[in-house]
Motif scaffolding. Structure first.
Motif: not given
Length: 334
Positions: A20-25, A245-256, A261-266
């Motif tokens: 999930l984190i790796n989906t970020h570009d 999943t998508v909501g928590y990943c958005r918050e996680l990316f922000k904190r990191l 990034c929209l690739m999580v959805d994909e």
């Protein structure tokens, strides 16, 4: 070098979350680089320094950085995602190159040259580990970690999954000598003595109780690390992540410190689709479903209830509930 360090007890879902984190570009994933490659990659001197020195010299750190940045098929794992860096922009080509290197080992230098980024790439290197946290403080200091993520899964689910792995021959079945050695090594743990007093056969622990004690001791170290790295450490609850999943990943990316990034959805939507075939060559991520990172439409967070007898679930809860409650109180919330 910017490092995101993701850790969790085995069968907690760390490989799924790593992807999930790796989906970020901007993220480059290194799968269990320390646990799987250790001294074979780093050399005994550097690896021992990382585990014991509680910090590396600038020369040692530069050497370590080069090894982490170096592309290798043993720590690069599918599925691959589109990145903003060079050849990483073409994930299908990346997967084909990875498969070619697997089939023809002599292609390793070419694969390494194509997929090793230069020092100016601004990539975040994600390192996922599920091995012991015994040397974690020294390792984290040596890596100069800027972001630390711990994944916590309900202990009943973890242990049920581990037991299934033992039955399938996918996970090691701890024998009595291993259990006895582990108990000796951890007898001074803050909670182990109290827990052992509730167990009738300390010299012949059933796997249910042994794994429960392992889970508690592992997360005892997690709590210490959370306190030490309070400014950068994050606790994620696996069940929360499954629910949104998508909501928590958005918050996680922000904190990191990562951009949205929209690739999580994909990644999430296709793997839930009935039309998605994870057996296809460029979709396959593991040799069997037990280690797969995909969560299809049939996956349920409470599957452990079908695996465990009621008495087994109650025993796990008795041994782990206090620790689990402490961890939940520190977890990231939306």
């Amino acid at each position: 070098m910017q490092v995101i360090y993701l850790a969790g007890f085995p069968r907690s879902g760390t490989t799924w979350v790593a992807n999930l984190i790796n989906t970020h570009d901007q993220v480059i994933y290194r799968h269990e680089l320390l646990g799987r490659c250790n001294s074979a990659l780093f050399g005994n001197t550097l690896f021992n320094a990382l585990k014991t020195q509680h910090g590396l010299t600038n020369s040692e750190y530069h050497q370590l950085s080069k090894l982490i940045k170096r592309a290798d098929i043993t720590t690069d794992r599918p599925p691959f995602f589109q990145k903003r860096f060079g050849w990483y922009f073409h994930p299908k080509l990346h997967h084909l190159a990875w498969l070619a290197n697997q089939a023809i080992p002599s292609l390793a230098p070419l694969y390494r040259r194509i997929y090793t980024l230069n020092d100016n790439s601004q990539a975040h290197y994600l390192m996922k580990e599920t091995r012991s946290l015994k040397d974690a403080e020294s390792v984290l200091q040596g890596l100069r970690v800027e972001n630390l993520v711990f994944l916590i899964r309900r202990p009943e689910a973890v242990i049920a999954s581990y037991l299934s792995g033992i039955e399938k021959g996918m996970m090691p079945n701890p024998n009595q000598s291993h259990k006895a050695r582990w108990l000796r090594e951890n007898q001074n743990s803050e909670q182990i003595s109290e827990l052992l007093s509730t167990i009738s056969r300390a010299d012949d622990l059933p796997n249910i109780e042994f794994l429960s004690l392992n889970w508690v001791v592992y997360h005892e170290i997690v709590l210490r690390l959370i306190k030490k790295y309070s400014g950068v450490a994050i606790i994620l609850l696996y069940e929360d992540l499954l629910a949104d999943t998508v909501g928590y990943c958005r918050e996680l990316f922000k904190r990191l410190g990562l951009s949205p990034c929209l690739m999580v959805d994909e990644f999430v939507k296709p793997s839930h689709s009935s039309a998605f075939d994870k057996k296809r060559l460029l979709s396959r991520d593991a040799k069997n479903s037990y280690f797969s990172v995909y969560r299809d439409a049939t996956f349920q967070a409470n599957q452990w209830q079908e695996k465990l007898q009621e008495s087994e679930a109650e025993r796990i809860e008795h041994l782990t509930a206090t620790m689990y409650q402490k961890l939940c109180l520190k977890a990231m919330r939306l």
